[in-house]
Design an enzyme around this catalytic site. Structure first.
Site, PDB file in Angstrom:
ATOM      1  NE  ARG A  65       0.470   1.282   3.179  1.00 54.08           N
ATOM      2  CZ  ARG A  65       1.366   2.065   3.637  1.00 54.08           C
ATOM      3  NH1 ARG A  65       2.727   1.922   3.559  1.00 54.08           N
ATOM      4  NH2 ARG A  65       1.160   3.647   3.704  1.00 54.08           N
ATOM      5  N   GLY A  66       0.358   2.295  -0.271  1.00 54.57           N
ATOM      6  CA  GLY A  66       1.172   3.540  -0.354  1.00 54.57           C
ATOM      7  C   GLY A  66       1.155   3.943  -1.816  1.00 54.57           C
ATOM      8  CB  ALA A  67       0.221   6.919  -3.948  1.00 58.09           C
TER       9      ALA A  67
ATOM     10  CD  GLN B 200      -2.704   2.898   6.967  1.00 59.45           C
ATOM     11  OE1 GLN B 200      -2.967   2.815   8.090  1.00 59.45           O
ATOM     12  NE2 GLN B 200      -3.283   2.848   5.962  1.00 59.45           N
TER      13      GLN B 200
ATOM     14  CG  ASP C   3      -3.077   8.117  -0.806  1.00 60.15           C
ATOM     15  OD1 ASP C   3      -2.811   8.862   0.165  1.00 60.15           O
ATOM     16  OD2 ASP C   3      -2.660   6.835  -1.094  1.00 60.15           O
TER      17      ASP C   3
ATOM     18  CG  ASN D 199      -1.987  11.762   3.112  1.00 58.96           C
ATOM     19  OD1 ASN D 199      -1.490  10.875   2.157  1.00 58.96           O
ATOM     20  ND2 ASN D 199      -1.781  11.869   4.176  1.00 58.96           N
ATOM     21  CE  LYS D 200      -4.865   5.758   4.643  1.00 53.25           C
ATOM     22  NZ  LYS D 200      -5.634   5.241   4.061  1.00 53.25           N
TER      23      LYS D 200
HETATM   24  C1  LIG Z   1       3.719   7.770  -0.061  1.00 55.67           C
HETATM   25  S1  LIG Z   1       2.223   7.673  -0.099  1.00 55.67           S
HETATM   26  C2  LIG Z   1       1.518   7.089   1.282  1.00 55.67           C
HETATM   27  C3  LIG Z   1       0.103   7.150   1.351  1.00 55.67           C
HETATM   28  O1  LIG Z   1      -0.695   6.002   0.998  1.00 55.67           O
HETATM   29  C4  LIG Z   1      -1.354   5.691   2.216  1.00 55.67           C
HETATM   30  O2  LIG Z   1      -2.511   5.224   2.226  1.00 55.67           O
HETATM   31  P1  LIG Z   1      -2.811   3.643   2.161  1.00 55.67           P
HETATM   32  O3  LIG Z   1      -1.971   3.089   3.297  1.00 55.67           O
HETATM   33  O4  LIG Z   1      -4.165   3.330   2.345  1.00 55.67           O
HETATM   34  O5  LIG Z   1      -2.150   3.010   0.742  1.00 55.67           O
HETATM   35  C5  LIG Z   1      -1.536   7.233   3.008  1.00 55.67           C
HETATM   36  O6  LIG Z   1      -2.519   7.870   2.380  1.00 55.67           O
HETATM   37  C6  LIG Z   1      -0.243   7.716   2.763  1.00 55.67           C
HETATM   38  O7  LIG Z   1      -0.161   8.971   2.921  1.00 55.67           O
END
Ligand SMILES: CSC[C@H]1O[C@H](OP(=O)(O)O)[C@H](O)[C@@H]1O
EC number: 5.3.1.23
Length: 361
Positions: free
Chosen positions: A51-53, A199, A240, A250-251
């Site tokens: 996960r993570g963009a 996270q 994101d 973002n989150k």
């Molecule tokens: C470096 S982008 C990370 C970004 O992605 C996370 O979301 P997820 O864990 O649901 O993929 C979160 O928004 C982070 O800031």
């Protein structure tokens, strides 16, 4: 100090397969999963194995390599048509992180240059590896740009995980924090646990503790009291999807932090590669917000914490207006007090299609 430069890499291509560090079981278990099937990669993105963009984008690029291998074996010279359904399934894995769609589109552009009479895999693998390497390079560049904005003895707060685990390595928001620590500018990092997927407590705490960066884990709801009662210099987060006017998805919880920061005179830094900017949308209202499973809120590790059949809302992201952001840090430079006009300095080339990139998939 060299330890800080050898950070975690959650995505590996080895032995003609994609290997992902399963982020659902960190920090207590480090388990790698091997993928040779593109649909399994799409499922891994949906289930947040990765996960993570930026990490989602790099993973999807390797997913296209696997899909093209399948299409060549099954359809030969008709591989380009045979590939399309698998690309759509990869694009359907998660809706908000625009890096997913950017990576698939860039791999599609490579496909369009290839012969239908030869296996596309070697050329596509080369492109996926290029995307992978470009991400790490961009993170290190952004790390320095962002660290240069910090004063000495900075106390900062971060939300979710925008670290090495959310990218191909080094991280975006955590890349700034890593470089700031290397440069001797970080006094302390507060880490939001980031419910419901945690996270922060499971991933960011793990990353920072491995590198000896001084940090304190806190409940998300403690951020306001921290800002009211103590010194906090920056909120530093990832993104994101960023609209062309600087509005940033973002989150979930990032918007709340930005409002609190504005009230308490704390600066807000968004750190993201330009692949996170969606030039096809005017503002944040056009960003699709992923709604995730209710069980993520009503359960913890499979144990119900709320009454059975409770009604749940679980948006995975929120949108922070550009007006609440002090700096957007990218590998192409820093935009202070972002606006539609100021964001233009980051635009590399005219985008031909006016439809949102994710609508084109
Ligand atoms: C470096 S982008 C990370 C970004 O992605 C996370 O979301 P997820 O864990 O649901 O993929 C979160 O928004 C982070 O800031």
């Amino acid at each position: 100090m060299t330890r800080l430069l050898q950070t975690i890499e959650p995505i590996l291509w080895r032995d003609e397969q994609l290997h992902l560090l399963d982020q659902r079981v960190l920090p207590h278990t480090e388990n790698w999963l091997a993928f040779y099937d593109s649909d399994a990669v799409a499922e891994a993105i949906k289930l947040m194995v990765v996960r993570g963009a930026p990490a989602i984008g790099v993973t999807a690029a390797y997913g296209v390599v696997l899909a093209a291998r399948e299409a060549w074996f099954s359809a030969g010279e008709n591989w380009q048509e045979a590939l399309i359904p698998a690309l759509k399934r990869l694009a359907a894995s998660r809706p908000t992180a625009v890096n997913l769609f950017w990576a698939i589109e860039r791999m599609q552009q490579t496909c369009n240059t290839l012969s239908k009479y030869e296996s596309p895999e070697p050329a596509l693998l080369e492109q996926a590896k290029r995307i992978h390497q470009e991400d790490v390079k961009a993170n290190r560049t952004m790390g320095q740009y962002g660290a240069d904005l910090l004063d000495n003895d900075s106390i900062v707060l971060t939300h979710c995980n925008a670290g090495a685990l959310a990218t191909a390595g080094f991280g975006t928001a955590l890349g700034v924090i890593r470089q700031g620590f290397i440069d001797g500018k970080i006094e302390h990092v507060y880490v939001d646990e980031t419910r419901p997927w945690l996270q922060g407590s499971r991933l960011t705490a793990w990353e920072l503790m491995q590198e000896g960066i001084p940090m304190t884990l806190q409940a998300d709801v403690a951020a306001g009291a921290l800002m009211a009662g103590g010194r906090l210099d920056w909120v530093i987060v990832g993104a994101d999807r960023i609209a062309s006017n600087g509005d940033t998805a973002n989150k979930i919880g990032t918007y709340s932090l930005a409002v609190l920061a504005k009230y308490h005179g704390v600066k807000v830094m968004v750190v993201a590669p330009t692949t996170t900017i969606d030039w096809s949308i005017e503002n944040g209202s056009q960003i699709p917000i992923e709604q995730r499973a209710h069980s993520e809120v009503s359960e913890i590790e499979g144990h119900a914490i709320a009454p059975a059949k409770v009604h749940v809302s679980n948006p995975a992201f929120d949108v922070t207006p550009a007006a609440l952001i002090d700096a957007i840090v990218t590998e192409e430079g820093v935009v202070s007090s972002p606006s539609k006009e100021k964001m233009q300095q980051l635009k590399k080339e005219e985008k031909n299609d006016t439809n949102s990139i994710s609508d084109r998939m």
